[in-house]
Design a protein around this motif. Sequence first.
Motif, PDB file in Angstrom:
ATOM      1  N   PHE A 118       0.792  -1.229   0.000  1.00  0.00           N
ATOM      2  CA  PHE A 118       0.000   0.000   0.000  1.00  0.00           C
ATOM      3  C   PHE A 118       0.825   1.281   0.000  1.00  0.00           C
ATOM      4  CE2 PHE A 118      -2.090   3.428   2.351  1.00  0.00           C
ATOM      5  CZ  PHE A 118      -3.154   3.676   1.499  1.00  0.00           C
ATOM      6  N   TYR A 119       1.706   1.481   0.988  1.00  0.00           N
ATOM      7  CA  TYR A 119       2.425   2.754   1.097  1.00  0.00           C
ATOM      8  C   TYR A 119       3.388   2.970  -0.070  1.00  0.00           C
ATOM      9  CZ  TYR A 119       0.511   3.867   5.667  1.00  0.00           C
ATOM     10  OH  TYR A 119      -0.342   4.190   6.685  1.00  0.00           O
ATOM     11  N   SER A 133       4.288  16.866  -4.145  1.00  0.00           N
ATOM     12  CA  SER A 133       5.607  17.006  -3.531  1.00  0.00           C
ATOM     13  C   SER A 133       5.699  16.078  -2.327  1.00  0.00           C
ATOM     14  CB  SER A 133       5.828  18.451  -3.088  1.00  0.00           C
ATOM     15  OG  SER A 133       4.973  18.753  -2.006  1.00  0.00           O
ATOM     16  N   TYR A 134       6.907  15.898  -1.817  1.00  0.00           N
ATOM     17  CA  TYR A 134       7.102  15.075  -0.618  1.00  0.00           C
ATOM     18  C   TYR A 134       6.257  15.619   0.531  1.00  0.00           C
ATOM     19  CZ  TYR A 134      11.319  13.074  -2.805  1.00  0.00           C
ATOM     20  OH  TYR A 134      12.203  12.440  -3.628  1.00  0.00           O
ATOM     21  N   LYS A 135       6.273  16.919   0.664  1.00  0.00           N
ATOM     22  CA  LYS A 135       5.535  17.552   1.762  1.00  0.00           C
ATOM     23  C   LYS A 135       4.035  17.296   1.642  1.00  0.00           C
ATOM     24  CE  LYS A 135       5.249  21.937   4.213  1.00  0.00           C
ATOM     25  NZ  LYS A 135       5.680  23.322   4.248  1.00  0.00           N
ATOM     26  N   LEU A 140      -0.832  14.244   3.322  1.00  0.00           N
ATOM     27  CA  LEU A 140      -1.959  13.379   2.978  1.00  0.00           C
ATOM     28  C   LEU A 140      -1.945  12.062   3.759  1.00  0.00           C
ATOM     29  CD1 LEU A 140      -2.165  13.763  -0.898  1.00  0.00           C
ATOM     30  CD2 LEU A 140      -3.935  14.341   0.738  1.00  0.00           C
ATOM     31  N   LEU A 141      -0.743  11.501   3.909  1.00  0.00           N
ATOM     32  CA  LEU A 141      -0.619  10.206   4.582  1.00  0.00           C
ATOM     33  C   LEU A 141      -0.420  10.333   6.088  1.00  0.00           C
ATOM     34  CD1 LEU A 141       1.706   8.341   2.039  1.00  0.00           C
ATOM     35  CD2 LEU A 141      -0.785   8.236   2.205  1.00  0.00           C
ATOM     36  N   CYS A 142      -0.300  11.566   6.571  1.00  0.00           N
ATOM     37  CA  CYS A 142      -0.021  11.814   8.001  1.00  0.00           C
ATOM     38  C   CYS A 142       1.246  11.094   8.436  1.00  0.00           C
ATOM     39  CB  CYS A 142      -1.204  11.399   8.866  1.00  0.00           C
ATOM     40  SG  CYS A 142      -2.703  12.305   8.473  1.00  0.00           S
ATOM     41  N   ALA A 146      10.518  11.889   5.773  1.00  0.00           N
ATOM     42  CA  ALA A 146      11.493  10.805   5.689  1.00  0.00           C
ATOM     43  C   ALA A 146      10.799   9.489   5.324  1.00  0.00           C
ATOM     44  CB  ALA A 146      12.242  10.663   7.009  1.00  0.00           C
ATOM     45  N   PHE A 147       9.628   9.275   5.866  1.00  0.00           N
ATOM     46  CA  PHE A 147       8.837   8.077   5.551  1.00  0.00           C
ATOM     47  C   PHE A 147       8.502   8.057   4.065  1.00  0.00           C
ATOM     48  CE2 PHE A 147       4.714   6.059   4.885  1.00  0.00           C
ATOM     49  CZ  PHE A 147       4.863   4.839   5.526  1.00  0.00           C
ATOM     50  N   VAL A 148       8.060   9.190   3.548  1.00  0.00           N
ATOM     51  CA  VAL A 148       7.682   9.294   2.131  1.00  0.00           C
ATOM     52  C   VAL A 148       8.895   9.029   1.239  1.00  0.00           C
ATOM     53  CG1 VAL A 148       6.860  10.882   0.328  1.00  0.00           C
ATOM     54  CG2 VAL A 148       5.781  10.878   2.593  1.00  0.00           C
TER      55      VAL A 148
END
Length: 174
Positions: A118-119, A133-135, A140-142, A146-148
């Motif tokens: 999923f992610y 963008s990463y931000k 959106l994913l909360c 760094a996770f993104v």
Amino acid sequence: MLEKEIEKLIKTYNTELRYFAYKFVRDWILVDDIMQEVYLKIFLKWTTFVQISNLKSWLYKITCNQCIDYLRSSTYKSTLLIENLEEFLITDKISAEYKVMKALEKDTLLKHIATLPFYYRTTIILHYFRNYSYKEISSLLCKDIAFVKNKLFHGRRMLREMYTNEEVIFATQF
């Protein structure tokens, strides 16, 4: 005195920053223009530099922001359009076989993306297909940025492995 400090600074980090800018724009002529703007900003903003922060990261941030500003500019977008105009004009003459191959490649890519967890799938779709963008993805994913970045990095790696495995299977069949 200030000019000497900045001149020394530029001599020290010039090569590093130029290669960093090249990673963004992929054109050495544009890098020259961007670096002139970076040097000007360094000179103008020198008094705002807080000695507590790291000088090198400050220089990289200025360079990064200047590259992003250029890539967002209308000059870049119109230049890109003009450079690719010939390709757009030729598209009517592209063979049916080429169009079918491109459609199959896209279909294969989408199937591979659909098999990702999923992610990984979500970050890749939002970043590459929706141009978030990463931000924005992080929001959106909360999740943290760094996770993104991690999910995009590993998602691309997983896709690359899928294609590599397909090539190996294809090569062994013939």
